[in-house]
Design an enzyme around this catalytic site. Structure first.
Site, short mmCIF file in Angstrom:
data_model
loop_
_atom_site.label_atom_id
_atom_site.label_comp_id
_atom_site.label_asym_id
_atom_site.label_seq_id
_atom_site.Cartn_x
_atom_site.Cartn_y
_atom_site.Cartn_z
CB ALA A 77 13.69 3.59 3.65
N GLY A 78 12.33 1.60 1.78
CA GLY A 78 12.37 0.73 0.61
C GLY A 78 11.10 0.84 -0.22
CG ASP A 79 7.47 -0.11 1.65
OD1 ASP A 79 8.01 -1.17 1.30
OD2 ASP A 79 6.88 0.03 2.75
CG LEU A 133 -1.92 1.10 1.43
CD1 LEU A 133 -1.34 2.28 2.18
CD2 LEU A 133 -2.59 1.59 0.13
CG ASN A 134 3.62 1.84 3.24
OD1 ASN A 134 2.50 2.16 3.64
ND2 ASN A 134 4.51 1.22 4.01
NE ARG A 179 9.68 -7.20 7.23
CZ ARG A 179 10.68 -6.76 6.45
NH1 ARG A 179 11.62 -7.60 6.02
NH2 ARG A 179 10.74 -5.50 6.11
P1 AMP Z 1 16.79 0.19 2.55
O1 AMP Z 1 15.54 -0.54 2.19
O2 AMP Z 1 16.96 0.41 4.03
O3 AMP Z 1 18.00 -0.41 1.95
O4 AMP Z 1 16.64 1.67 2.01
C1 AMP Z 1 16.00 1.97 0.78
C2 AMP Z 1 16.57 3.24 0.23
O5 AMP Z 1 16.33 4.32 1.15
C3 AMP Z 1 18.08 3.24 0.02
O6 AMP Z 1 18.43 2.68 -1.23
C4 AMP Z 1 18.40 4.72 0.07
O7 AMP Z 1 18.12 5.32 -1.17
C5 AMP Z 1 17.41 5.24 1.10
N1 AMP Z 1 18.03 5.27 2.44
C6 AMP Z 1 17.82 4.41 3.46
N2 AMP Z 1 18.55 4.75 4.54
C7 AMP Z 1 19.26 5.86 4.19
C8 AMP Z 1 20.20 6.73 4.85
N3 AMP Z 1 20.57 6.51 6.13
N4 AMP Z 1 20.72 7.76 4.16
C9 AMP Z 1 20.35 7.99 2.88
N5 AMP Z 1 19.46 7.23 2.20
C10 AMP Z 1 18.94 6.18 2.84
#
Ligand code: AMP
Length: 304
Positions: A256-258, A32-33, A167
């Site tokens: 962040a990932g979504d 959803l996000n 998960r």
């Molecule tokens: P993740 O799923 O935690 O790997 O994060 C997804 C995306 O969010 C990454 O590819 C970055 O583009 C961004 N991101 C997450 N954490 C950070 C951080 N501490 N600083 C900058 N970008 C971040």
């Protein structure tokens, strides 16, 4: 390609603490996000549709009203008479968040029971988005229905994007999770894992190793996210890496990932430009993590 982005998965009621033992009610879930951010990122030439299953009760109506209000098409939302939507509660202790879930009997677990309805929705989509959580909540038969409907839709021209979002607690066992995710990867045009999950559950030594493993499984383009570290984009003939702009004040990395996936895909389906797509993904995710909550309304800077 039909101009419909179809996200499939589970949206839950979110109870977020507001202090003094009271909670604010919202709605959230990984797919959803992503759908929510895709809707914000794509022009109105595109329909963005959310497929889930809900109950026949008031809270289910409220969720549908929430999806409608976000501009998401709800015509593929299925109704169950004997179930309702799942719920999670955010708990705060010494500033740390933890989550309690009530989702084991949620309506969304039945979203693949009606194979004809699922196929009709997938066949009408240009891009189908789902996650490992979408697969985890289904029965073994539901997963096979889901994957064969996806394969059939792809033969008719749809593209598929998948975030494994590993998960293990949602699966019957870790090996079933790895097998099913690997099978699903073979049906994907865009495979968008986070390295932290892949390292923990597939024991990959590096993001490049995750990309190699998913290429071998049959995915066409792998986009490996790795928090603040480099994003790797790999296809059979090309491999590039991009370092996201550093974010100094990370407030909450939820979604962040979504959100990265949303902005990446919204850019890629319009321009086909990998560099611009990673830049869009990293820019949106970098903004989202500077705010509390999963859904950040960028037009006002407020959390929805
Ligand atoms: P993740 O799923 O935690 O790997 O994060 C997804 C995306 O969010 C990454 O590819 C970055 O583009 C961004 N991101 C997450 N954490 C950070 C951080 N501490 N600083 C900058 N970008 C971040």
């Amino acid at each position: 390609m039909p101009s419909t982005f179809l996200a499939i998965g589970e949206c839950m009621v979110e109870m977020a603490p507001t202090g003094g033992g009271t909670f604010a009610k919202g709605f959230a879930g990984d797919t959803l996000n992503t759908a929510w951010y895709v809707r914000k990122s794509l022009s109105q030439d595109w329909a963005v549709s959310y497929l889930t299953a809900v109950g026949n009760d008031q809270i289910s109506e409220e969720m549908i009203a929430f999806l409608d209000g976000a501009g998401l098409a709800t015509d593929h939302v299925q109704r169950m008479t004997d179930r309702t939507i799942g719920l999670y509660m955010i708990q705060l202790k010494d500033g740390e968040r933890s989550f309690a879930y009530w989702r084991s009997q949620s309506a969304a677990r039945c979203l693949a029971n009606d194979a004809a309805a699922l196929s009709a929705a997938m066949d009408a989509a240009g891009l189908i988005y789902f996650s490992g959580i979408t697969l985890a909540i289904l029965s073994p038969e539901g997963r096979q229905t889901f994957l064969s409907s996806l394969a059939a839709a792809r033969r008719k021209g749809a593209k598929a994007a998948f975030d494994p979002n590993l998960r293990p607690r949602l699966w019957e066992d870790a090996q079933t999770m790895r097998d099913c995710v690997t099978e699903a990867a073979g049906l994907c045009d865009f495979l968008m894992p986070s390295f932290e999950d892949e390292e923990a559950h597939f024991s990959d030594a590096s993001p490049s190793e995750s990309a190699d493993r998913y290429l071998k499984a049959g995915a066409a383009m792998i986009v490996v996210k790795n928090g603040p570290q480099e994003v790797i984009v790999a296809t059979e003939n090309d491999r590039r890496s991009f370092r996201p702009e550093p974010v100094r004040s990370v407030v909450d990395t939820t979604a962040a990932g979504d959100s990265f996936n949303a902005a990446f895909l919204a850019e890629y389906i319009v321009s086909g430009d990998v560099d611009a797509s990673v830049a869009a993904g990293a820019r949106l995710a970098g903004t989202v993590i500077q705010h509390r909550g999963a859904l950040v309304d960028l037009s006002s800077g407020l959390v929805a």
